[in-house]
Design a protein around this motif. Structure first.
Motif, mmCIF file in Angstrom:
data_model
loop_
_atom_site.group_PDB
_atom_site.id
_atom_site.type_symbol
_atom_site.label_atom_id
_atom_site.label_comp_id
_atom_site.label_asym_id
_atom_site.label_seq_id
_atom_site.Cartn_x
_atom_site.Cartn_y
_atom_site.Cartn_z
ATOM 1 N N LEU A 1 20.470 5.965 -25.321
ATOM 2 C CA LEU A 1 19.913 6.161 -26.656
ATOM 3 C C LEU A 1 21.058 6.391 -27.644
ATOM 4 O O LEU A 1 22.095 6.958 -27.294
ATOM 5 N N ASP A 2 20.870 5.961 -28.880
ATOM 6 C CA ASP A 2 21.872 6.250 -29.901
ATOM 7 C C ASP A 2 21.952 7.764 -30.105
ATOM 8 O O ASP A 2 20.913 8.452 -30.109
ATOM 9 N N PRO A 3 23.160 8.327 -30.243
ATOM 10 C CA PRO A 3 23.295 9.778 -30.429
ATOM 11 C C PRO A 3 22.482 10.334 -31.600
ATOM 12 O O PRO A 3 22.129 11.520 -31.603
ATOM 13 N N SER A 4 22.194 9.481 -32.583
ATOM 14 C CA SER A 4 21.412 9.958 -33.732
ATOM 15 C C SER A 4 19.948 10.208 -33.381
ATOM 16 O O SER A 4 19.238 10.881 -34.133
ATOM 17 N N GLU A 5 19.494 9.687 -32.233
ATOM 18 C CA GLU A 5 18.113 9.933 -31.787
ATOM 19 C C GLU A 5 18.079 11.284 -31.058
ATOM 20 O O GLU A 5 17.774 11.377 -29.876
ATOM 21 N N ARG A 6 18.385 12.323 -31.801
ATOM 22 C CA ARG A 6 18.635 13.631 -31.195
ATOM 23 C C ARG A 6 17.446 14.181 -30.410
ATOM 24 O O ARG A 6 17.599 14.736 -29.316
ATOM 25 N N LYS B 1 16.725 3.618 -32.113
ATOM 26 C CA LYS B 1 18.071 3.044 -31.964
ATOM 27 C C LYS B 1 18.585 3.328 -30.553
ATOM 28 O O LYS B 1 18.631 4.494 -30.136
ATOM 29 N N SER B 2 18.974 2.271 -29.857
ATOM 30 C CA SER B 2 19.459 2.453 -28.486
ATOM 31 C C SER B 2 20.161 1.194 -28.003
ATOM 32 O O SER B 2 20.101 0.148 -28.651
ATOM 33 N N ASN B 3 20.816 1.314 -26.843
ATOM 34 C CA ASN B 3 21.388 0.167 -26.144
ATOM 35 C C ASN B 3 20.511 -0.212 -24.953
ATOM 36 O O ASN B 3 20.982 -0.866 -24.015
#
Length: 249
Positions: free
Chosen positions: A139-144, A211-213
């Motif tokens: 997961l993107d770090p901003s998806e806390r 947001k993720s990979n």
């Protein structure tokens, strides 16, 4: 197995063309096996099914060897890849599990001893714990909030795994493990919760709302494995009630 090969191929860098080509070969192998499987039914000749199982067993053993080779290359820093070492180890464990199941089917080993239920749960609890870790890191770090939820699941399943290992250690030899029904109930509650989290994440990823990979197929893959674990727990509980524990073969 086919999806594992796809995920590995997507994680290699461009200069690892040989490894990518090997992964693509396994995709083709397991696609062909899927097509062959469509030609069988419950009324098929048992000898044909046994021969088919042997064929799939060889493919599973082969892809296991490929996965372990890739893991060795990563750990020796001979290649750089976006595939986490734990993920490669994870999919190799699943290949070994699949091959073992096929071998047992062909040997007629359909009803394991009651204590084998714990070992089956240990395998799947480790798989679930790994999934939570992969989700948290991809997961993107901003998806806390989602990252924190994934970390909580990782911790919970690590604890369940250690608890299962302890329970197996306490088991009297050749006897049904103590508190087995309570153990299965507790696992089901946690797996259902993780399954629901994975379903939400999968739906959001497919809708491009987080947001993720994480590849959408990977999100669905981990969801289906949680569904499978729940099915196995239910089958174990059902057959424990009847006095004949059997796995979800």
């Amino acid at each position: 197995m086919k999806e594992h090969a796809l995920f590995l191929s997507l994680g290699f860098t461009f200069n690892e063309q040989k490894l990518i080509e090997e992964a693509q070969q396994y995709i083709a192998i397991f696609e062909k096996i899927e097509e062959q499987l469509a030609g069988y039914s419950v009324n098929s000749d048992p000898r044909q099914i046994q021969a088919f199982n042997s064929h799939v067993y060889q493919a599973a053993v082969s892809i296991w060897g490929y996965k372990r080779k890739v893991l060795g290359l990563i750990l020796r820093c001979e290649i750089r890849t976006n595939n986490y070492p734990l993920l490669v180890d994870h999919v190799s464990r699943e290949a070994a599990y699949f091959a073992k199941r096929l071998k047992e089917l062909n040997e007629g080993k359909l009803q394991p001893l009651p204590e084998a239920i714990i070992k089956e749960n240990v395998f799947f609890l480790k798989i679930m714990a790994d999934h939570a870790k992969f989700i948290g890191h991809l997961l993107d770090p901003s998806e806390r909030k989602l990252v924190e939820q994934a970390r909580e699941f990782s911790h919970d399943f690590d604890q369940l795994l250690y608890q299962a290992i302890d329970l197996d250690s306490m088991r009297p030899q050749s006897e049904t493990p103590p508190l087995l029904d309570q153990f299965l109930d507790q696992n089901r509650v946690s797996v259902v919760s993780l399954r629901d989290f994975k379903k939400t994440a999968r739906d959001l990823i497919e809708a491009c709302r987080i947001k993720s990979n994480i590849h959408p197929l990977l999100a669905d893959h981990t969801f289906r494995e949680a569904e499978r674990f729940i099915e196995i727990i239910d089958l174990f509980e059902e057959n424990l009630t009847n006095g004949t524990p059997t796995p979800g073969q």
